[in-house]
Enzyme design. Structure first.
Site, mmCIF file in Angstrom:
data_model
loop_
_atom_site.group_PDB
_atom_site.id
_atom_site.type_symbol
_atom_site.label_atom_id
_atom_site.label_comp_id
_atom_site.label_asym_id
_atom_site.label_seq_id
_atom_site.Cartn_x
_atom_site.Cartn_y
_atom_site.Cartn_z
ATOM 1 C CG ASN A 109 3.778 10.400 15.054
ATOM 2 O OD1 ASN A 109 4.133 10.949 16.091
ATOM 3 N ND2 ASN A 109 4.610 9.705 14.295
ATOM 4 C CB CYS A 125 6.888 30.111 21.661
ATOM 5 S SG CYS A 125 7.264 28.402 21.213
ATOM 6 C CB CYS A 130 -1.789 9.456 4.915
ATOM 7 S SG CYS A 130 -1.255 11.143 4.706
ATOM 8 C CE LYS A 173 7.482 2.383 4.472
ATOM 9 N NZ LYS A 173 6.457 3.382 4.848
ATOM 10 C CB SER A 233 -0.930 0.013 1.216
ATOM 11 O OG SER A 233 -0.186 0.181 2.409
ATOM 12 C CB CYS A 271 9.528 26.815 16.803
ATOM 13 S SG CYS A 271 8.465 26.819 18.264
ATOM 14 C CB CYS A 276 11.255 28.967 19.898
ATOM 15 S SG CYS A 276 10.052 30.103 19.212
ATOM 16 C CG LEU A 288 5.048 -0.324 -3.558
ATOM 17 C CD1 LEU A 288 5.229 -1.561 -4.421
ATOM 18 C CD2 LEU A 288 6.395 0.298 -3.237
#
Lengths: 407, 90
Positions: A264, A378, A321, A219, A202, A304, A381, A204
């Site tokens: 993720n 933040c 996905c 991979k 799946s 950031c 950062c 490819l």
């Protein structure tokens, strides 16, 4: 019949030989600028010619030396030394080829004042004299990267930077695949790849670094094969692991640019915090369906990831996905936009996508650019990087709940 | 009327609409208008106290409303409101 060594010995008796000390003294001290700043021609217009092969010359040569390989001596020496009455000093690696070349120039070409340097560049270096180590590519590299060399924004200098660059790819999936292939083709010297997954059928539909005959292969190994097929000179560093707080600092250390293509949220926050600590710029993209987002997070030069997204969406608004699908070409589009940003960061060409978020919507064929500001509050950062602790990295509000919900 | 652009993850809540014309003189009013037209978006946009959820980025044209005046940021008919979710797919 005399043998080759006899011939060289006889020829050396018929020509003038000069010691490197004398060459250094005459040509580089008296002749040029102060203390041996290299002139290409010394006193009385002395010309120094390297008669070795191209690859030897490219490795290093005497400062200001001209280059005429011995095999091209008769046809090219007049360009380098047009005045046959002026002094010419030839050298090679150890002093034999230059002796033969000096003999040819003296007896056949009519040069009146030719000398060969004893011991060649080897003895020159042994004496502690300087050599030029030029910014140079091998003949094969000049050919391979010729289309880069032709654009001024890259050129020789930019290509050398690419060859020296270390780029870390997080994920060898949809985004990582095209990035790996094109950065390898572009001549990025070192590509690190982090991925703990194996190639599945799946994948490819979009993960073009992998192939049908490598199903089931890790991979990182499959991507290495694809990279090496394009450019065997690329050094591939494989990390068959999942990034976590315990290994991320060690893995990313020493890389010039990190490319974020992870699938993720926890890892994206973790990466952000670690990259801020190490001040390594991150070229980030994400994809879903027909939509892609792209930005460059350059610590302390721009916002950031947390400035843009202080907290991730709940799981039902953050499908992967795998769960929701993605147009197979989309990671190609977004991944190659990332690869472009990597090359810009490495070479310094153009305006990086720092502080800007680029949205691509494939169905409408629209690009939208949004401003991203540094958040003065933040949690990461806005602080001194040294003050960020291991325990804080990758943590965000409702982290436990998020991770439980997303499984 | 200002236009609200709906991201793919919210389109199931707007019946598939990618753009929705909304009423209002401020960002807050415009988003309330969206929520009244498409009630399923309300829980995704707003927290229990009526504040914008922290994970929802809203841009007026190309600027994040957080650096403007938040929900009080004025909007005009020519403005586009972009609702932007973080995505993690790779």
């Amino acid at each position: 019949m005399p043998n080759g060594a006899d011939i060289i010995r006889q020829i050396k008796e018929r020509i003038e030989e000069v010691d490197p000390r004398e060459v250094h003294h005459l040509v580089y001290r008296e002749g040029g600028g102060p203390n041996g700043v290299p002139p290409s021609a010394g006193p009385n217009g002395t010309v120094v010619v390297d008669v070795r092969e191209q690859h030897e010359f490219e490795e290093s040569h005497l400062p200001g030396a001209k280059h005429v390989p011995r095999g091209h001596l008769e046809s090219r020496i007049e360009t380098a030394a047009p005045d046959k009455s002026k002094r010419v000093i030839l050298y090679c690696q150890s002093g034999n080829r230059s002796a033969l070349a000096a003999h040819t120039m003296q007896d056949l070409l009519g040069y009146e004042d030719v000398a060969s340097m004893t011991g060649g560049i080897t003895l020159w270096k042994d004496r502690g004299y300087d050599v030029d180590v030029p910014l140079a590519l091998s003949a094969e590299q000049r050919s391979r990267y010729s289309r880069h060399l032709l654009i001024p924004e890259i050129g020789l200098e930019g290509q050398m930077k690419l060859l020296d660059a270390k780029v870390l790819l997080l994920g060898a999936g949809g985004l990582g695949s095209p990035i790996a292939l094109y950065l390898a083709a572009a001549g990025v010297g070192t590509l690190g790849i982090v991925d703990d997954d194996v190639v599945d059928l799946s994948n490819l539909q979009r993960q073009v670094a992998h192939s049908q005959d490598r199903l089931g292969m890790p991979k990182v190994d499959s991507a290495e094969i694809a990279i090496k097929e394009i450019n065997g000179d690329v050094e591939v560093v494989k990390y068959q692991t999942r990034l976590d707080a315990s290994n991320i600092m060690e893995i990313i250390e020493g890389y010039d640019v990190i490319v974020d293509g992870v699938d993720n949220f926890p890892t994206r926050y973790l990466l952000n915090d670690a990259s801020v600590r190490t001040r390594i710029p991150v070229v980030s993209a994400s994809i879903l369906g027909f939509d892609g987002q792209l930005s460059v997070f350059h610590p302390y030069e721009g916002p950031c990831y947390r400035c843009l997204y202080p907290t991730p969406p709940p799981a039902e608004l953050a499908p992967s996905c795998g769960a929701n699908g993605v147009l197979g070409v989309l990671p190609g589009v977004m991944g190659l936009l990332q690869a472009v940003e990597v090359i810009k960061l490495v070479t310094g060409a153009g305006e990086p996508l720092t502080g800007r978020l680029l949205l691509y919507e494939a169905l409408g064929a629209t690009f939208t650019e949004l401003k991203v500001r540094r958040d003065p509050e933040c949690p990461i950062c806005s602080r001194d990087p040294e003050s960020i602790s291991d325990e804080e990295m990758g943590v965000f509000p409702d982290y436990e709940a998020f991770c439980a919900a997303s499984g | 009327m200002p236009t609200a652009k709906i991201p793919p993850v919210l389109r199931s809540s707007t019946g598939g609409e990618k753009e929705v014309a909304v009423d209002g003189a401020t960002v807050g009013e415009a988003l309330r208008s969206l929520a009244s037209q498409h009630p399923d978006t309300e829980r995704q946009l707003f927290g229990d106290g009526g504040e914008l959820n922290r994970y929802v980025n809203v841009y007026k044209n190309d600027e994040d409303v957080r650096v403007l005046e938040g929900l009080e940021t004025p909007v005009s008919d020519a403005d586009t409101l972009m609702i932007l979710p973080a995505m993690a797919g790779g």
